[in-house]
Write an enzyme that holds these catalytic residues in place. Structure first.
Site, PDB file in Angstrom:
ATOM      1  N   SER A   1      73.717  50.392  37.895  1.00 14.29           N
ATOM      2  CA  SER A   1      73.962  48.953  38.024  1.00 14.29           C
ATOM      3  C   SER A   1      75.441  48.586  38.091  1.00 14.29           C
ATOM      4  O   SER A   1      75.777  47.409  38.172  1.00 14.29           O
ATOM      5  CB  SER A   1      73.291  48.187  36.881  1.00 14.29           C
ATOM      6  OG  SER A   1      73.800  48.601  35.639  1.00 14.29           O
TER       7      SER A   1
ATOM      8  N   LYS B   1      71.891  41.715  29.594  1.00 15.90           N
ATOM      9  CA  LYS B   1      73.185  41.594  30.254  1.00 15.90           C
ATOM     10  C   LYS B   1      73.673  40.148  30.259  1.00 15.90           C
ATOM     11  O   LYS B   1      74.861  39.877  30.088  1.00 15.90           O
ATOM     12  CB  LYS B   1      73.082  42.130  31.677  1.00 15.90           C
ATOM     13  CG  LYS B   1      72.808  43.635  31.730  1.00 15.90           C
ATOM     14  CD  LYS B   1      72.588  44.130  33.147  1.00 15.90           C
ATOM     15  CE  LYS B   1      72.319  45.635  33.166  1.00 15.90           C
ATOM     16  NZ  LYS B   1      72.077  46.137  34.523  1.00 15.90           N
TER      17      LYS B   1
END
Length: 789
Positions: free
Chosen positions: A687, A730
């Site tokens: 990511s 996140k």
């Protein structure tokens, strides 16, 4: 003394004799014993002796296991023996009766074939000129010791005892006693080699002392064992007599009473038919056994487990939806998804009485309340709660139990938990399912497949019980930190519910509603004495802890309470008001400070979002250029996936050099270095692709990256932005760091629905399909691009 000298003079011993090796025995002078001879060379030696003077040199082997001893395998000192009789046996062996004549020393071997022949030297005992008091004392001691040994059970022929009583020669006495004690070969040879008769007798006395001690201990052990046997026999006879008396009086004995009590409990347990048959079978076996036998104790323990299990006993569920919701809200802050799932189960249970219990799996970072949530669910449903930790479990028997053939066998932890709960429908929590192990004793995760499968656990068979137990009514809840380490077949059987970390606002609510009141009560402090303001709690959350859960927050609050309790005990002020200004006096300097690197927009530094076991976190990707030949350096303990992401990001930027305003020849004369702090922490995952591509593009174009933008997503060589996982964690990390704009893949738009509104409040989500969308938002245009003229 004169008789002995006369005897030795009458027997003339030649200087050379055939040697007869003997094993496992040492022959003493004047000792008469039979010997069985089977070795060919030994038989030839005997034949030669019979043809001459009937004498052989008897020497003992050093190692009795050697079949064909060499001259080095024989002791040098032995006894000259006179063959009195000889008998040939049918199996080819020879039996001889031999008498020891005198000790002798082998000087050397003159013949080795077909039998050993040696030159010998006769050894005569040192003469005892006069009988001293010490010698008389040692003779008398040995005689008394021999009498004592016989009284303690040592077997010595009466004829030997008569000879001993009439012997006054210390050498003859030592040889006679030693030859009848059954000593080990090494001890007997040691005595034989002592020339001084008095010293030899002292050695025999020392050995007799130890022998008497052993005989005393042996007699004590035999007496105790005999006493136990006599006691058991006496109790048996008395019990049988008591049984006969009770039978005559019409009374029932304890054994029959125990059987009847078990039978009554079996009926009350309302077992299934198959289980009932097994219980009755074991009950009949117990009735036929002796009550004190080991097998009876095993059967009795088995029946106790059978009757104490809740075969038909269950608690009634509380089906009041609003009351259950109130309990869940009281015990836990937020966690709406889990609460909704429990209320759904209750709703279905209200409509349908009989249904299989759900098997839930709570996955989340440490400290978010997974285990305590299980207790709250049990309280909301009105069920009993059972818990088992699977962390480090490696033995399959922990789940399925041990078979009854093993000593100390017990059922597995599943059945034990059901018994402790005393109902067949508890809330059963299996903690740390992601940390289960496996070794040569079996695979516990495979054993759990049956337990956690609603289609199979209606007939779960524990190895100890040997009969099926219905687990369909049990609500199993498993917990773990990572779903990846759970085996696929086991994960497939569970409904996984993810618990994300908490925001600062959520932690503040948890602290105010749960943690602070709990710690005040545990430390004996009231709200009037200690008041912690909301800003102080927020400062503890942001500067003294950094975690997804609230465990460290609770520790810091407990630390604060201890400091206050100490000051109160020392006679300080009775009231304390904790604010951000005086917080450091109690907890010390802050442990975590906001990152300083991103206080301004910088070239080559982009902000990424990462998922960790403790929740979400931010990472800074730094890229810098220097003169070189187009090399790429990667540092920061990056994993293989991140290294490949960096290569893909660089390839993308090179392919888009023209549109980004970068000269093509810049790549051939510039080295690129990518670093991800902190260098001591391993990092991996896909990511960070767009974050790396942004940092590289910024370093090569000279355009700074906006400090207010954080990003997450995987990049392809064509510049497409691929979706990622862990979006909520996140997003929480970005909100904790005060970042308002977050770039995410467009295909993650659906995941925003799982993020609470108060988290998304004041935050802007930018959806990117390609890297062009990312760079438009992230790069600023207030500097000239590198490589332009």
């Amino acid at each position: 003394m004169a008789d002995r000298e006369k005897d030795e003079k009458e027997v003339e011993i030649p200087d050379t004799l055939p040697v007869l090796p003997v094993r496992d025995i040492v022959v003493f002078p004047y000792m008469i014993l039979p010997l069985f001879v089977g070795r060919e060379m030994s038989i030839k030696a005997i034949d030669h002796a019979l043809d001459t003077n009937r004498m052989v040199m008897l020497v003992t082997q050093k190692d009795l296991n050697i079949e064909n001893p060499t001259t080095d395998d024989l002791f040098s000192i032995g006894t000259v023996g006179l063959i009195m009789r000889m008998l040939k046996l049918p199996d080819g062996r020879v039996k001889i009766l031999v008498q020891g004549v005198s000790k002798a020393r082998v000087l050397g071997f003159v013949q080795k074939e077909p039998f050993y022949t040696a030159t010998i030297e006769k050894i005569v005992d040192q003469k005892v000129d006069e009988m001293t008091i010490e010698t008389e004392a040692i003779i008398r001691t040995v005689k008394e010791q021999l009498d004592k040994a016989v009284s303690l059970g040592k077997t010595i022929l009466p004829d030997i005892m008569v000879v001993v009583e009439n012997l006054d020669d210390p050498g003859r006495l030592a040889d006679l006693v030693a030859s009848n004690l059954g000593l080990k070969t090494e001890q007997a040879q040691e005595i034989l080699e002592i020339i001084d008769p008095v010293q030899r007798l002292k050695k025999v006395s020392d050995i007799m002392s130890r022998e008497i001690e052993l005989l005393i201990v042996q007699q004590k052990i035999q007496t105790e064992a005999r006493g136990e046997i006599d006691k058991t026999q006496r109790e048996y006879f008395l019990r049988e007599q008591l049984k006969a008396i009770q039978k005559e009086l019409g009374e029932i004995d304890e054994r029959a009473e125990e059987i009847n009590e078990f039978r009554k409990k079996v009926e009350e347990a309302k077992m299934p038919e198959k289980v009932m048959k097994e219980a009755e079978k074991q009950l009949k076996r117990l009735a036929k056994m002796h009550p004190d036998s080991a097998e009876a104790a095993t059967v009795r323990t088995y029946l106790e487990w059978m009757v104490e299990l809740p075969w038909s006993k269950s608690t009634k569920d509380k089906l009041d939806i609003k009351a259950a919701e109130k309990v869940l809200n009281k015990d836990h802050y937020d966690l709406e998804k889990v609460k909704e799932r429990i209320l759904e189960y209750l709703s279905v249970r209200k409509l349908k009485e009989k249904m299989k219990g759900p098997i839930l799996c709570f996955i989340g970072p440490p400290g978010v309340g997974k285990t305590s949530l299980g207790k709250s669910i049990a309280r909301a449903l009105g069920r009993e709660f059972a818990r088992m930790s699977l962390g480090g479990v490696r033995d399959e028997a922990e789940i399925r139990g041990h078979r009854r053939t093993y000593v100390g066998a017990l059922p597995g932890r599943i059945i034990q938990g059901i018994r402790q709960a005393a109902t067949n429908n508890p809330v059963f929590m299996l903690d740390e399912i992601d940390k289960i192990g496996m070794d040569f004793r079996g695979d516990p995760s495979s054993a759990l497949l049956e337990v956690l499968d609603p289609e199979q656990n209606n007939s779960f068979v524990d190895h100890y019980l040997g009969v099926p137990f219905d687990l369909t009514n049990v609500m199993f809840i498993t917990t773990g930190n990572l779903v990846d380490t759970i085996p696929g077949p086991l994960r497939d059987r569970m409904e996984v519910i993810y618990l994300s970390g908490y925001t600062a606002e959520e932690k503040l609510g948890i602290a105010l509603n749960y943690l602070v009141p709990k710690q005040l009560e545990e430390h004996g402090i009231t709200k009037k004495i200690l008041k912690i303001t909301d800003p102080a709690l927020l400062q503890i959350i942001s500067q003294y802890t950094r975690e997804a859960g609230v465990r460290n927050l609770e520790r810091e609050i407990a630390n604060l309470c201890r400091k206050v309790a100490k000051r109160i005990a020392e006679g300080a002020d009775k009231k304390f008001n904790i604010t951000p200004r005086n917080l450091h006096r109690f907890l010390g300097v802050p442990k975590f400070l906001p990152e300083e690197e991103m206080e301004k927009d910088e070239v080559g530094v982009s902000t990424g979002l990462a998922w960790t076991e403790s929740g979400g976190d931010i990472i800074y990707v730094e890229a810098t250029t220097m003169k070189g030949k187009g090399g790429l350096t990667l540092t920061g303990q990056l994993g293989d996936v991140m290294k490949e992401s960096a290569q893909a990001a660089l390839s993308y930027v090179r392919s888009r050099a023209k549109s980004l305003g970068i000269n093509d020849d810049l790549f051939s004369r510039t080295d690129l270095h990518i670093h991800v702090p902190a260098g001591a922490i391993p990092k991996d995952g896909p990511s960070a692709g767009i974050t790396m591509a942004t940092a590289i593009a910024s370093a090569l174009t000279g355009k700074p990256v906006s400090k207010s933008v954080a990003m997450t997503g995987e990049v392809t060589l064509r510049g497409r932005v691929l979706p990622i996982g862990g979006l909520k964690e996140k997003t929480l990390a970005a909100k904790r760091m005060g970042i308002k704009r977050v770039v995410i893949p467009s295909r993650n738009r659906k995941d925003l629905e799982d993020i609470p509104k108060y988290i998304k409040k004041d935050m802007e989500f930018i959806f990117a399909d390609t890297m062009d969308d990312v760079l438009k938002v992230a790069l600023k245009t207030n500097r000239k691009a590198k490589g332009k003229s």
